[in-house]
Design a protein around this motif. Structure first.
Motif, PDB file in Angstrom:
ATOM      1  N   MET A   1       0.846  -1.188   0.000  1.00  0.00           N
ATOM      2  CA  MET A   1       0.000   0.000   0.000  1.00  0.00           C
ATOM      3  C   MET A   1       0.885   1.243   0.000  1.00  0.00           C
TER       4      MET A   1
ATOM      5  N   LEU B   1      -2.240   6.171  -0.087  1.00  0.00           N
ATOM      6  CA  LEU B   1      -3.406   5.339   0.194  1.00  0.00           C
ATOM      7  C   LEU B   1      -3.523   5.030   1.676  1.00  0.00           C
TER       8      LEU B   1
ATOM      9  N   ALA C   1      -6.765   5.864   3.766  1.00  0.00           N
ATOM     10  CA  ALA C   1      -7.487   4.838   4.511  1.00  0.00           C
ATOM     11  C   ALA C   1      -7.661   5.254   5.971  1.00  0.00           C
TER      12      ALA C   1
ATOM     13  N   PHE D   1     -13.728   0.421   1.906  1.00  0.00           N
ATOM     14  CA  PHE D   1     -12.401   0.814   1.425  1.00  0.00           C
ATOM     15  C   PHE D   1     -11.326   0.470   2.440  1.00  0.00           C
TER      16      PHE D   1
ATOM     17  N   ALA E   1     -10.778  -3.327   2.673  1.00  0.00           N
ATOM     18  CA  ALA E   1     -10.056  -3.864   1.523  1.00  0.00           C
ATOM     19  C   ALA E   1      -8.576  -3.527   1.601  1.00  0.00           C
ATOM     20  N   GLN E   2      -8.268  -2.296   2.028  1.00  0.00           N
ATOM     21  CA  GLN E   2      -6.868  -1.900   2.178  1.00  0.00           C
ATOM     22  C   GLN E   2      -6.174  -2.742   3.242  1.00  0.00           C
TER      23      GLN E   2
ATOM     24  N   ALA F   1      -5.688  -6.283   1.957  1.00  0.00           N
ATOM     25  CA  ALA F   1      -4.636  -6.312   0.937  1.00  0.00           C
ATOM     26  C   ALA F   1      -3.259  -6.321   1.588  1.00  0.00           C
TER      27      ALA F   1
ATOM     28  N   ALA G   1      -9.544  -6.849  -2.272  1.00  0.00           N
ATOM     29  CA  ALA G   1      -8.183  -6.701  -1.731  1.00  0.00           C
ATOM     30  C   ALA G   1      -7.156  -6.782  -2.848  1.00  0.00           C
TER      31      ALA G   1
ATOM     32  N   GLN H   1      -6.730  -3.591  -4.895  1.00  0.00           N
ATOM     33  CA  GLN H   1      -6.025  -2.468  -4.285  1.00  0.00           C
ATOM     34  C   GLN H   1      -4.574  -2.395  -4.765  1.00  0.00           C
TER      35      GLN H   1
END
Length: 222
Positions: A1, A5, A9, A48, A51-52, A55, A83, A86
Motif C-alpha cells: 500500500m 493510500l 485509509a 475501502f 479492503a486496504q 490487501a 483486496a 487495491q
C-alpha cells in the motif's frame, strides 16, 4: 500500500468513527436524508478501509517486490477480489497463467528515482522460471510508459539480454544509457518510477513461493 493510500485509509477510518459516534450521541434531530448520506459514507469508508487492510495482510513483499498469490481465481470471494484490486488493478490471470510483481522502491526501501542508477542482478540460471516468457516493464510514478530516446519500455527473455562471463545477467535501470551495456538497458524517467515484473506460465518455484525476485540495487559510483 502506498503512503498516500495509507493516509487516505486512515482518514476514511477516522471519518467513519466520527459518523458512528455522531449517529448515536448527537442530540440533533435525525432525518431520513441525513441517515442515508451517513450510511452511504460509512459503508463506503468501511469497505475501502477493510479492503486496504486485507490487501496488506495478503500481500507478499520480498526484496522490495510486492506480489499476491491467488489472483484471478474464479472462486475468490468479493472481499478477496477487492483486496487484490487495491494492489493489482485491472484484469489479471490465474496464477498458472501469469504471476505479477511490482515495486517503487529499491532493495533498501528507498524510492526509485531516475536521479540514480540501478542494477537488477540475476544469478546464472536464476531468471524467472517459466514455460512462456517474462518481462520487466518501466512506468512513471503515475504508471504510464516512460518516454525515452530508444522507445524501449520493457526488457524480457526475448529482447536479447547479454549475459556476463559467469552466465549471470545484469539489467541496468537508469535514465542515461550505460556505456557498453545498452543491450541490457531499461530506460528510466528523470523522476520517480515503478517497475512491473510479469511471468507467463510461471514455473513451479514461482507458484510455490520458493523463487525470490532479486532486489533492485542502487549502482555503486566508480
Amino acid at each position: 500500500m502506498s503512503r498516500t493510500l495509507s493516509y487516505f485509509a486512515a482518514f476514511i477510518g477516522a471519518l467513519c468513527v466520527y459518523f458512528i459516534i455522531h449517529l448515536f450521541f448527537s442530540t440533533h434531530v435525525r432525518t431520513v436524508r441525513n441517515d442515508v448520506i451517513q450510511g452511504f459514507l460509512i459503508g463506503y469508508g468501511l469497505a475501502f478501509a477493510s479492503a486496504q487492510a486485507y490487501a496488506s495482510i495478503k500481500a507478499v513483499k520480498v526484496n522490495g517486490w510486492i506480489t499476491m498469490f491467488g489472483l484471478g481465481k474464479p472462486g475468490n470471494g468479493m472481499f478477496l477480489r477487492a483486496a487484490h484490486a487495491q494492489l493489482f488493478p485491472g484484469p489479471v490471470n490465474v496464477p498458472e497463467e501469469a504471476m505479477y510483481w511490482w515495486t517503487n522502491a529499491d532493495g533498501a526501501g528507498r524510492t526509485l528515482s531516475g536521479r540514480h542508477d540501478y542494477v537488477m542482478h540475476f544469478l546464472a540460471g536464476q531468471l524467472p522460471p517459466n514455460d512462456a516468457f517474462w518481462s520487466l516493464t518501466m512506468g512513471t510514478a503515475r504508471n504510464h510508459f516512460a518516454p525515452n530516446p530508444i522507445k524501449r519500455y520493457s526488457v524480457s527473455d526475448r529482447s536479447g539480454l547479454v549475459p556476463n562471463a559467469d552466465g549471470s545477467i545484469n539489467i541496468y535501470i537508469q535514465n542515461a544509457a550505460p556505456p557498453g551495456h545498452e543491450s541490457n538497458w531499461l530506460p528510466a524517467p528523470t523522476g520517480n518510477f515503478i517497475l512491473w515484473l510479469r511471468v507467463y506460465v510461471p514455473g513451479k518455484a514461482i507458484l510455490n513461493g520458493t523463487y525470490k525476485v532479486p532486489p533492485v540495487v542502487k549502482a555503486k559510483i566508480p
